[in-house]
Design an enzyme around this catalytic site. Structure first.
Site, PDB file in Angstrom:
ATOM      1  N   LYS A  67       0.851  -1.190   0.000  1.00 38.47           N
ATOM      2  CA  LYS A  67       0.000   0.000   0.000  1.00 38.47           C
ATOM      3  C   LYS A  67       0.886   1.240   0.000  1.00 38.47           C
ATOM      4  O   LYS A  67       1.746   1.382   0.864  1.00 38.47           O
ATOM      5  CB  LYS A  67      -0.911   0.023   1.234  1.00 38.47           C
ATOM      6  N   HIS A  68       0.696   2.127  -0.955  1.00 34.88           N
ATOM      7  CA  HIS A  68       1.417   3.392  -1.008  1.00 34.88           C
ATOM      8  C   HIS A  68       2.927   3.212  -0.938  1.00 34.88           C
ATOM      9  O   HIS A  68       3.631   3.854  -0.183  1.00 34.88           O
ATOM     10  CB  HIS A  68       0.905   4.344   0.071  1.00 34.88           C
ATOM     11  N   ASN A 230      12.354   6.187   7.450  1.00 41.44           N
ATOM     12  CA  ASN A 230      12.922   5.188   8.342  1.00 41.44           C
ATOM     13  C   ASN A 230      11.947   4.021   8.507  1.00 41.44           C
ATOM     14  O   ASN A 230      10.741   4.219   8.496  1.00 41.44           O
ATOM     15  CB  ASN A 230      13.175   5.793   9.718  1.00 41.44           C
ATOM     16  N   HIS A 391      13.946   5.168  -0.768  1.00 40.78           N
ATOM     17  CA  HIS A 391      13.129   6.358  -1.012  1.00 40.78           C
ATOM     18  C   HIS A 391      12.794   6.451  -2.504  1.00 40.78           C
ATOM     19  O   HIS A 391      13.516   5.912  -3.332  1.00 40.78           O
ATOM     20  CB  HIS A 391      13.887   7.626  -0.597  1.00 40.78           C
TER      21      HIS A 391
END
Length: 391
Positions: A67-68, A230, A391
């Site tokens: 999810k996301h 994180n 990221h």
């Protein structure tokens, strides 16, 4: 195959035009059904890498629930207890190894997995497709589908369900790029192989990490490799049970992941297992009600005039003391962190959720304090020497 796929829009409806494309060669995917969106494909490509590496590391079929652009759950195919089958709502289904892996991945945090994108390491079989068919989900990526599985999935969501076939032999370029604010970022791909060799440096007094715990630590570390940083991951019995993603503070992601691991375990409490549900309560409504019942906001579902919507009789409160006593029976949990623990407070929090084994990069100026805190509780900790920011 083609070298370009036009999308309806980007992350948001106002972000047009949108597409994915290859500068050289063809896209490694084939859309067999539906029309996947920008975020769907980000989830698909990240989750595919995760399950591919889980399969390579363990030799077991693997699944992820995304999810996301972070996993809500990840797991390999290990045998499930009747209790887990019940709380995952799969005790009425035949389960292949691959279906078992997805049931575990979906079951870890069912609230977060609602409307997930699924990744499967192996060819999707009929048993897995039937499990997927009854859950609220946006799509699935796998190296292939049996004819029976494809037929089931093509009929999901009135024929709009996203079904993607991934070329399992695809090897991406060793250099990756992305544009941010009109500026191109470039870096080497994170090709780090995560295996048992990363668990050899054990600085704690307790140096014993059993084979199953090593497997769970690898699952946690591979999961973190594809979780927005994180991040911290708690794992047990072949699956992630709590993932804390995208937190600015290390202790906050340790708490977030620990709270999710606690919820996973509290769902197995006898009072929760024996809640007197009314007939025809949807699985999503059960998940939400259980989540509130075991929280400090339990009166939101137990107040007079409200409990009658869900239960045939008013359940007893699961007290704070009962919850703590139950959580104190949890042990053998493995924990991975994508960067070093700066203070022993992370270990204190992990201990409250039954953590017995830890893998983290090390390298903090307070490593001695972290080691001392592990020794205080008999926790075995490995310094991996590698960071897993994503990221």
């Amino acid at each position: 195959m083609t070298n370009e796929l036009e999308l309806k829009y980007g992350c948001n409806p106002n972000q047009k035009p949108a597409r994915i494309f290859m500068k050289e060669g063809e896209l490694p995917i084939e859309v067999l059904n539906g029309r996947p969106g920008y975020i769907n494909l980000l989830d698909a490509f990240n989750s595919w890498q995760l399950v591919k590496e889980l399969k390579e590391a363990t030799g077991l079929p693997a699944a992820a629930s995304f999810k996301h652009v972070s996993p809500a759950g990840a797991a390999v195919a290990t045998e499930m207890s009747d209790t887990l089958k019940s709380i995952y709502f799969v005790d009425d289904l035949p389960l292949s190894p691959l279906a078992t892996a997805y049931a575990r991945a979906r079951g870890a945090d069912r609230m977060s997995s609602y409307g997930d994108f699924i990744a499967l390491s192996d060819i999707c079989d009929e048993e897995t497709a039937r499990l997927i068919n009854r859950e609220v989900s946006d799509g699935v990526i796998a190296p292939g589908y049996t004819p029976e599985a494809l037929e089931i999935l093509r009929n999901k969501r009135k024929g709009t369900y996203n079904v993607i076939r991934m070329n399992p032999s695809y090897i991406p370029s060793p250099i990756e790029r992305k544009d941010v604010f009109g500026i191109t970022f470039e870096q080497g791909r994170n090709e780090l192989k995560i295996d048992e060799s990363l668990l050899k440096d054990r600085s704690t007094r307790n140096k014993e990490i059993p084979v199953d715990a090593q497997r769970d630590l690898l699952i946690a570390l591979i999961t973190l490799k594809y979780t927005q940083s994180n991040s911290v991951c708690y794992a047990k019995d072949g699956q992630a049970i709590g993932i804390g993603a995208g937190q600015q503070s290390r202790i906050h992601c340790t708490r977030l992941a620990g709270n999710k691991a606690d919820i996973w375990y509290l769902r197995q409490h006898p009072k929760v297992m024996n809640l007197p549900w009314k007939d025809k309560i949807r699985r999503a409504d059960r998940d939400n009600t259980i989540d509130i019942y075991i929280s400090e906001d339990y009166m939101d579902v137990l107040a007079d005039g409200i409990w009658e919507q869900f239960f045939t009789e008013k359940p007893q409160i699961l007290t704070r003391e009962e919850k703590r006593a139950w959580l104190d029976t949890q042990s053998g949990v493995a924990l991975g962190s994508d960067a070093f623990f700066p203070f022993g407070d992370n270990i204190e929090r992990a201990h409250k959720s039954g953590v017995s084994y830890i893998a983290q990069p090390g390298g903090s100026v307070r490593d001695d304090h972290v080691i001392d805190t592990c020794d205080k509780y008999g926790i075995a900790m490995a310094f991996t020497g590698i960071r897993l920011f994503h990221h």
